[in-house]
Write a protein that holds these residues in place. Sequence first.
Motif, mmCIF file in Angstrom:
data_model
loop_
_atom_site.group_PDB
_atom_site.id
_atom_site.type_symbol
_atom_site.label_atom_id
_atom_site.label_comp_id
_atom_site.label_asym_id
_atom_site.label_seq_id
_atom_site.Cartn_x
_atom_site.Cartn_y
_atom_site.Cartn_z
ATOM 1 N N ARG A 17 22.264 119.577 45.229
ATOM 2 C CA ARG A 17 23.176 118.445 45.092
ATOM 3 C C ARG A 17 24.504 118.870 44.454
ATOM 4 N NH1 ARG A 17 18.294 115.656 43.934
ATOM 5 N NH2 ARG A 17 18.604 115.982 41.675
ATOM 6 N N LYS A 52 12.168 120.741 41.998
ATOM 7 C CA LYS A 52 13.127 119.790 41.448
ATOM 8 C C LYS A 52 14.424 120.483 41.036
ATOM 9 C CE LYS A 52 9.570 116.571 39.727
ATOM 10 N NZ LYS A 52 8.992 115.922 38.533
ATOM 11 N N ASP A 53 14.284 121.666 40.430
ATOM 12 C CA ASP A 53 15.493 122.393 40.016
ATOM 13 C C ASP A 53 16.332 122.810 41.229
ATOM 14 O OD1 ASP A 53 14.668 122.111 37.420
ATOM 15 O OD2 ASP A 53 13.707 124.099 37.322
ATOM 16 N N THR A 85 18.182 119.788 42.552
ATOM 17 C CA THR A 85 19.340 119.483 41.707
ATOM 18 C C THR A 85 20.487 120.448 41.983
ATOM 19 O OG1 THR A 85 17.837 118.657 39.992
ATOM 20 C CG2 THR A 85 20.086 119.198 39.328
#
Length: 971
Positions: free
Chosen positions: A241, A234-235, A238
């Motif tokens: 993005r 998930k990190d 992120t």
Amino acid sequence: MQRRSESFWHRFKISNAYGQLIALIFVPIMILSLAGTFLVLQETSRSMQTQQITAASAVLTRYQKTASILLKLDKSTVRRQAEAQHILQYILNEPEIIRTALVDIHGQTHLSVGHRNQSDWPIFPVNYNFFGPVESGQNHFYGMRVGYVDQGPVWLMIEMDNKPLTLAKYRVWLVLVVTGLLTLLLLLLCLNFYARRWIAPMYEIRLQLQRMNADSLGKSFQTNSTGELALLQKDIATLLRRLNFSFLELKEHTEQTEDDLRKTLDTLEVQNITYKKARDQAISANQSKSVFLANISHELRTPLNSIDGFIHLMLRRGQLNDENQMYVQTIRKSSAHLLALINDVLDFSKIDAGKLELEVANFNLEEAIFDVMDMLSPLASEKQIDMAIYYDHDLPFQVCGDALRFKQVLTNLVSNAIKFTPEGDIIVRTRLEHQEANRITMHCTVQDSGIGLSGTDRKKLFASFSQGDTSVTRQFGGTGLGLAISKQLVQLMHGQIGFEDNQERNPTEKGATFWFNVQFDLPNDQPELSTSMAQFNVLSHIAHPATANILKQYLEDYDAQHHESSSILDLFSRLKQFNELGEKAWVIVDHSGDLDALLQEIRARYQGNLAIYGYQTLLDPQVLQTHHAIALNQPLSRQNLIKLFFNQTQTVSNPVFNGQGLHVLAVDDHLPNLVVLEALLNELNVEVTTALNGQTALNRIKERLDKNQPLFDLVFMDIQMPVMSGPETTQTIRGMEHHATQTNHLPIIALTAHAMSDEKENLMHAGFNDYVTKPIQLEQLIQILGTWTKAENLQSIDGSANSNLNNTLNNSLNNNLNSISANNALSNAESNVHTSSTSSQSQIKHHADDIILDWNLSLQLAANKVDLAKDLLRMLIDSFDEEQHEMQQLIELEDFPQLEQNLHRIYGATRYVGTPQLQKLTGEFEQFVSTLRKEQRPADDDFIEQVLHRYKVLLEAMAHVRLAAQEYFTR
């Protein structure tokens, strides 16, 4: 497939997760397992061995008494023997015992039972009551002492079977193997779980990151990860993005920057065009500077040469009184100093371009040093600075090198010392630093007592155009090139240059000391300088300590009786006794105070030989003549001292080359060059054979080979000739030497008008031994002949012999001229023309900057012989018509290689005649035509137009020379 295999094994590197797992867990467990296995096997083997020893010891202990009884039984009969064996048979009922016996110290068996050979028992230790195990074959042996017989002690020996031990080892191995397999299986299961739980998701993340590009930065990951890896995924998503957003911003900024950069490049392109124009202007200005330096130096040298020529004429006539002679000497030294300044500027340009080459010739080292000091003595006398020279007597009389450049370095250092020394003295010291078989290294220092050197001055001391004081109100002038040129010249002479502050050596001293060392070659023969002054008694009083020490050293070297007075009063007190010594007594005092009063006091007490030491410009000839005193010029030299005592010039046999017995072949396609070369060689008593081209030279050599005559001692070969050039002829001669083993190596010397540093290497590769630049000087010929001829040709030639050399020169010239045509014969009236009558009109100019005919230069190139100079000029002019006709045809046929040959022939002829303008135009024309050959390109219309223009200018220069020469032919 190979790439997949490499990728698979790449995972097991220590930098990867699999490799680290194996290195941290699998490998240590395997090492511990192997170590445990080794210890278990070792302890098991030791335990079973101990168990066997215990069993054997128990059996032997139980049967020890029985064996001792059986040993004492009488076994003389078979029945008794059988009974003993039957009793001993019970020992075989013990487990693992194969056989037993009673064995004495000599290995003899007294009683034995068992299935094997009864006498096959191993060697055992006899110093122990009990021993074992003893290995023999596959079993172990044990023994115990049980009694004695006549032969000695007897042991009860048993052999135990090792099969139980082996079976026990196998069982242990089986247990260990099963345990290891189970452990390995457990480790593999753990590794598989770790890989699926951690490593596999990490590799999937890596693969997706590797496939990612600018278009997929915003997409999410597709991996089956849990726990901490899911949070990491998930990190990373992120972060990607955010990177995508930053990339879009950067893309917009890049596009804007490209637009700005494009505008900047357009501006820079315009500036580059401006800078290129400025650079071209700077290059043009630099070229103009070089041309200006060449032109202005020529214009400055021309009047200086005239001044120098008139000075030498006045000195040679010997009609000057002492005062006028002093004035003329001062003018000569000043003009030489001015010429040295001009040479500094030109030498700096040559050094900067890498085109300065040293001339090598024999010269008097001591005379060269004192020439510099004499030239600068007027400057020192104006400032009342004492100068002295310590000349090492170990230095050779003559050396081989560039005397002009050596004197230039010494002149720069001494003139700087005079410039920056307001009062005190300047001391020059020379010594022999190192000597080899044919080379010496001389060390020279120039010490002054001037203003010294500051820290800032030292950093830029040897830089170009730099001076210690650059302010507008500076005291000391100069170009700022002296030390920079001196450094370059010293390096060319394989030496070094440096300086030191005198206060660093002694805090009470002032000034600086400059030093340099240079290398010189030694000539084969050194003249002998043998002078004895043992018959002279000298009384001296010199106030300058350095000069007093030098005078003392010279007199001691020449064995003179020297008495040094401590003061003027001491000098006056000794004069009476010196007055009684007669003509062999000399009194030397220095110039100080009132010279007239001093000489009056001396003459009141002494009437003998008297010398006054001082600068020539400070000594009044009238005062010296009134008191019958002789001047001893400062600085003191050995030659002046000898001349003073013996009232004559020092007699030293200067070596002059005598080429008697030498035979030289001279090859040149231009007859004036041959005339000069033959005349110069005839002056040295050298027999000369001439050839106008390379093919003729080969014919001369073949004729001597066919007739078994000795070959020439040396060949002078021109480079550019018709029929066969100099390099081609030289290579042919080298080929003849290679095939004719009896032929000695023939020295071949190149004659060239363009002897640059790179051309010399090319000539050496072509087979030449050395080269001589045109115009040829007598000193060059002496150097070449002395180097490349084997005979010892150095001997003394007196002046009367030299006076007869003109006849040889004229005969050689007339013979060559008669071979050309009757129109070139010499006129008897022209032989009476004197050099002095033509010196007043030495130059005829067509333009302000181009000298058409330099008659002084023509005389210099013709060894100061008027007839030879006229005939060389006449031969050059007579060749103009034929050369013009040939060049016109070659230009029409566009045969530019042959045109280059013709131009080179004319250029070589102009180097023996003082026609600077024609020489310059011919050389430039030749270089321009040679560019077509060097660039290997066809001749275009622009090139042909340039050739026609240069040809027209050359014809005008020839016409100017023809017109200017008529005045000298009509005299």
